[in-house]
Design a protein around this motif. Structure first.
Motif, PDB file in Angstrom:
ATOM      1  N   ASP A  26       0.833  -1.203   0.000  1.00 44.85           N
ATOM      2  CA  ASP A  26       0.000   0.000   0.000  1.00 44.85           C
ATOM      3  C   ASP A  26       0.869   1.255   0.000  1.00 44.85           C
ATOM      4  O   ASP A  26       1.826   1.363   0.771  1.00 44.85           O
ATOM      5  CB  ASP A  26      -0.908   0.014   1.242  1.00 44.85           C
ATOM      6  N   GLY A  27       0.549   2.195  -0.893  1.00 48.79           N
ATOM      7  CA  GLY A  27       1.269   3.450  -0.971  1.00 48.79           C
ATOM      8  C   GLY A  27       2.479   3.425  -1.887  1.00 48.79           C
ATOM      9  O   GLY A  27       3.122   4.460  -2.101  1.00 48.79           O
ATOM     10  N   TYR A  28       2.810   2.249  -2.440  1.00 48.74           N
ATOM     11  CA  TYR A  28       4.013   2.168  -3.261  1.00 48.74           C
ATOM     12  C   TYR A  28       3.837   2.876  -4.601  1.00 48.74           C
ATOM     13  O   TYR A  28       4.771   3.489  -5.122  1.00 48.74           O
ATOM     14  CB  TYR A  28       4.407   0.702  -3.473  1.00 48.74           C
ATOM     15  N   THR A  29       2.629   2.830  -5.171  1.00 45.65           N
ATOM     16  CA  THR A  29       2.377   3.532  -6.433  1.00 45.65           C
ATOM     17  C   THR A  29       2.549   5.029  -6.247  1.00 45.65           C
ATOM     18  O   THR A  29       3.100   5.720  -7.115  1.00 45.65           O
ATOM     19  CB  THR A  29       0.960   3.212  -6.958  1.00 45.65           C
ATOM     20  N   GLY A  30       2.127   5.552  -5.118  1.00 48.46           N
ATOM     21  CA  GLY A  30       2.317   6.976  -4.828  1.00 48.46           C
ATOM     22  C   GLY A  30       3.795   7.336  -4.751  1.00 48.46           C
ATOM     23  O   GLY A  30       4.216   8.395  -5.226  1.00 48.46           O
ATOM     24  N   LYS A  31       4.594   6.451  -4.164  1.00 52.13           N
ATOM     25  CA  LYS A  31       6.036   6.695  -4.093  1.00 52.13           C
ATOM     26  C   LYS A  31       6.682   6.607  -5.471  1.00 52.13           C
ATOM     27  O   LYS A  31       7.609   7.349  -5.776  1.00 52.13           O
ATOM     28  CB  LYS A  31       6.693   5.702  -3.131  1.00 52.13           C
ATOM     29  N   LEU A  32       6.182   5.685  -6.318  1.00 55.46           N
ATOM     30  CA  LEU A  32       6.716   5.571  -7.670  1.00 55.46           C
ATOM     31  C   LEU A  32       6.378   6.814  -8.502  1.00 55.46           C
ATOM     32  O   LEU A  32       7.198   7.287  -9.276  1.00 55.46           O
ATOM     33  CB  LEU A  32       6.164   4.317  -8.364  1.00 55.46           C
ATOM     34  N   GLU A  33       5.161   7.319  -8.332  1.00 57.49           N
ATOM     35  CA  GLU A  33       4.763   8.508  -9.078  1.00 57.49           C
ATOM     36  C   GLU A  33       5.477   9.757  -8.577  1.00 57.49           C
ATOM     37  O   GLU A  33       5.580  10.738  -9.302  1.00 57.49           O
ATOM     38  CB  GLU A  33       3.250   8.696  -9.011  1.00 57.49           C
ATOM     39  N   ALA A  34       5.987   9.719  -7.358  1.00 56.13           N
ATOM     40  CA  ALA A  34       6.745  10.843  -6.801  1.00 56.13           C
ATOM     41  C   ALA A  34       8.243  10.532  -6.864  1.00 56.13           C
ATOM     42  O   ALA A  34       8.985  10.853  -5.946  1.00 56.13           O
ATOM     43  CB  ALA A  34       6.295  11.107  -5.368  1.00 56.13           C
ATOM     44  N   TRP A  35       8.686   9.937  -7.942  1.00 58.44           N
ATOM     45  CA  TRP A  35      10.078   9.489  -8.072  1.00 58.44           C
ATOM     46  C   TRP A  35      11.078  10.630  -7.995  1.00 58.44           C
ATOM     47  O   TRP A  35      12.224  10.426  -7.616  1.00 58.44           O
ATOM     48  CB  TRP A  35      10.263   8.739  -9.378  1.00 58.44           C
ATOM     49  N   ASP A  36      10.659  11.849  -8.326  1.00 61.62           N
ATOM     50  CA  ASP A  36      11.595  12.969  -8.343  1.00 61.62           C
ATOM     51  C   ASP A  36      11.725  13.656  -6.983  1.00 61.62           C
ATOM     52  O   ASP A  36      12.522  14.578  -6.833  1.00 61.62           O
ATOM     53  CB  ASP A  36      11.187  13.985  -9.408  1.00 61.62           C
ATOM     54  N   ARG A  37      10.983  13.203  -6.003  1.00 59.52           N
ATOM     55  CA  ARG A  37      11.081  13.777  -4.657  1.00 59.52           C
ATOM     56  C   ARG A  37      11.962  12.898  -3.775  1.00 59.52           C
ATOM     57  O   ARG A  37      12.303  11.778  -4.126  1.00 59.52           O
ATOM     58  CB  ARG A  37       9.687  13.898  -4.047  1.00 59.52           C
ATOM     59  N   ASP A  38      12.316  13.424  -2.595  1.00 54.35           N
ATOM     60  CA  ASP A  38      13.170  12.659  -1.677  1.00 54.35           C
ATOM     61  C   ASP A  38      12.500  11.377  -1.193  1.00 54.35           C
ATOM     62  O   ASP A  38      13.155  10.367  -0.983  1.00 54.35           O
ATOM     63  CB  ASP A  38      13.559  13.517  -0.466  1.00 54.35           C
ATOM     64  N   SER A  39      11.177  11.417  -1.019  1.00 55.51           N
ATOM     65  CA  SER A  39      10.470  10.238  -0.512  1.00 55.51           C
ATOM     66  C   SER A  39      10.084   9.277  -1.636  1.00 55.51           C
ATOM     67  O   SER A  39       9.535   8.216  -1.364  1.00 55.51           O
ATOM     68  CB  SER A  39       9.203  10.680   0.226  1.00 55.51           C
ATOM     69  N   GLY A  40      10.374   9.645  -2.873  1.00 56.47           N
ATOM     70  CA  GLY A  40       9.973   8.829  -4.008  1.00 56.47           C
ATOM     71  C   GLY A  40      10.843   7.608  -4.203  1.00 56.47           C
ATOM     72  O   GLY A  40      11.921   7.462  -3.621  1.00 56.47           O
ATOM     73  N   ARG A  41      10.354   6.694  -5.031  1.00 53.68           N
ATOM     74  CA  ARG A  41      11.075   5.463  -5.354  1.00 53.68           C
ATOM     75  C   ARG A  41      11.230   5.371  -6.860  1.00 53.68           C
ATOM     76  O   ARG A  41      10.421   5.882  -7.625  1.00 53.68           O
ATOM     77  CB  ARG A  41      10.304   4.227  -4.863  1.00 53.68           C
ATOM     78  N   ARG A  42      12.253   4.667  -7.289  1.00 52.57           N
ATOM     79  CA  ARG A  42      12.480   4.434  -8.710  1.00 52.57           C
ATOM     80  C   ARG A  42      11.788   3.144  -9.126  1.00 52.57           C
ATOM     81  O   ARG A  42      11.646   2.221  -8.338  1.00 52.57           O
ATOM     82  CB  ARG A  42      13.980   4.326  -9.010  1.00 52.57           C
ATOM     83  N   LEU A  43      11.404   3.085 -10.373  1.00 51.11           N
ATOM     84  CA  LEU A  43      10.716   1.919 -10.906  1.00 51.11           C
ATOM     85  C   LEU A  43      11.751   0.852 -11.245  1.00 51.11           C
ATOM     86  O   LEU A  43      12.637   1.070 -12.079  1.00 51.11           O
ATOM     87  CB  LEU A  43       9.939   2.324 -12.168  1.00 51.11           C
ATOM     88  N   GLY A  44      11.670  -0.296 -10.587  1.00 49.34           N
ATOM     89  CA  GLY A  44      12.594  -1.401 -10.825  1.00 49.34           C
ATOM     90  C   GLY A  44      11.977  -2.438 -11.740  1.00 49.34           C
ATOM     91  O   GLY A  44      10.806  -2.334 -12.122  1.00 49.34           O
ATOM     92  N   PRO A  45      12.725  -3.476 -12.106  1.00 46.60           N
ATOM     93  CA  PRO A  45      12.199  -4.481 -13.036  1.00 46.60           C
ATOM     94  C   PRO A  45      11.000  -5.262 -12.488  1.00 46.60           C
ATOM     95  O   PRO A  45      10.071  -5.560 -13.229  1.00 46.60           O
ATOM     96  CB  PRO A  45      13.390  -5.407 -13.296  1.00 46.60           C
ATOM     97  N   VAL A  46      10.994  -5.567 -11.203  1.00 41.42           N
ATOM     98  CA  VAL A  46       9.882  -6.326 -10.631  1.00 41.42           C
ATOM     99  C   VAL A  46       8.653  -5.444 -10.492  1.00 41.42           C
ATOM    100  O   VAL A  46       7.541  -5.809 -10.908  1.00 41.42           O
ATOM    101  CB  VAL A  46      10.282  -6.920  -9.254  1.00 41.42           C
ATOM    102  N   SER A  47       8.844  -4.227  -9.925  1.00 37.14           N
ATOM    103  CA  SER A  47       7.696  -3.345  -9.753  1.00 37.14           C
ATOM    104  C   SER A  47       7.163  -2.853 -11.095  1.00 37.14           C
ATOM    105  O   SER A  47       5.966  -2.618 -11.245  1.00 37.14           O
ATOM    106  CB  SER A  47       8.064  -2.157  -8.856  1.00 37.14           C
ATOM    107  N   MET A  48       8.023  -2.745 -12.089  1.00 37.30           N
ATOM    108  CA  MET A  48       7.555  -2.326 -13.418  1.00 37.30           C
ATOM    109  C   MET A  48       6.616  -3.368 -14.004  1.00 37.30           C
ATOM    110  O   MET A  48       5.552  -3.030 -14.523  1.00 37.30           O
ATOM    111  CB  MET A  48       8.729  -2.113 -14.363  1.00 37.30           C
ATOM    112  N   GLU A  49       7.005  -4.627 -13.911  1.00 36.85           N
ATOM    113  CA  GLU A  49       6.163  -5.689 -14.464  1.00 36.85           C
ATOM    114  C   GLU A  49       4.810  -5.734 -13.762  1.00 36.85           C
ATOM    115  O   GLU A  49       3.770  -5.863 -14.410  1.00 36.85           O
ATOM    116  CB  GLU A  49       6.877  -7.035 -14.333  1.00 36.85           C
TER     117      GLU A  49
END
Length: 124
Positions: A26-49
């Motif tokens: 829960d909340g991981y899509t929000g972190k992926l969409e906020a990739w350019d912020r400090d709290s954001g996450r980058r899209l990896g191969p598993v999460s991308m699929e």
């Protein structure tokens, strides 16, 4: 990521619905969409699929045809020699005139050279 966010909005899914459909926490899509912020996450191969599957998308590879690189000429080859060669100015006598071109003008010029009167031309 902007394209995935636009797809999610077009489908009318919330970020939590995408998390639920994809199996992400829960909340991981929000972190992926906020990739350019400090709290954001980058899209990896598993999460991308998982994210692509939840949004009904696939990745397609398309070959881009680019023009071949432009070859810059060597400046040394662009220089013209300042000595030798035929450096004289060309005159009209240097060129061969093809027969049958613009006969009226030729007849008029010939008549002027010979100082003979030109007969008035009939309208065609």
């Amino acid at each position: 990521m902007d394209a995935l966010k636009a797809r999610r909005a077009a489908l009318g899914y919330s970020q939590l619905e995408v998390d639920e459909r994809s199996g992400l926490q829960d909340g991981y899509t929000g972190k992926l969409e906020a990739w350019d912020r400090d709290s954001g996450r980058r899209l990896g191969p598993v999460s991308m699929e998982l994210l692509l599957g939840a949004l009904g998308l696939e990745i397609a590879l398309v070959e881009i045809h680019r023009p071949p690189p432009r070859i810059e000429p060597d400046p040394a080859q662009l220089c013209l020699p300042l000595f030798g060669g035929d450096m004289r100015r060309r005159t009209d006598q240097d060129f061969v005139r093809l027969p049958g071109r613009n006969r009226r003008r030729e007849a008029k010029a010939l008549a002027e050279q010979q100082n003979t009167p030109v007969i008035a031309e009939a309208a065609e």
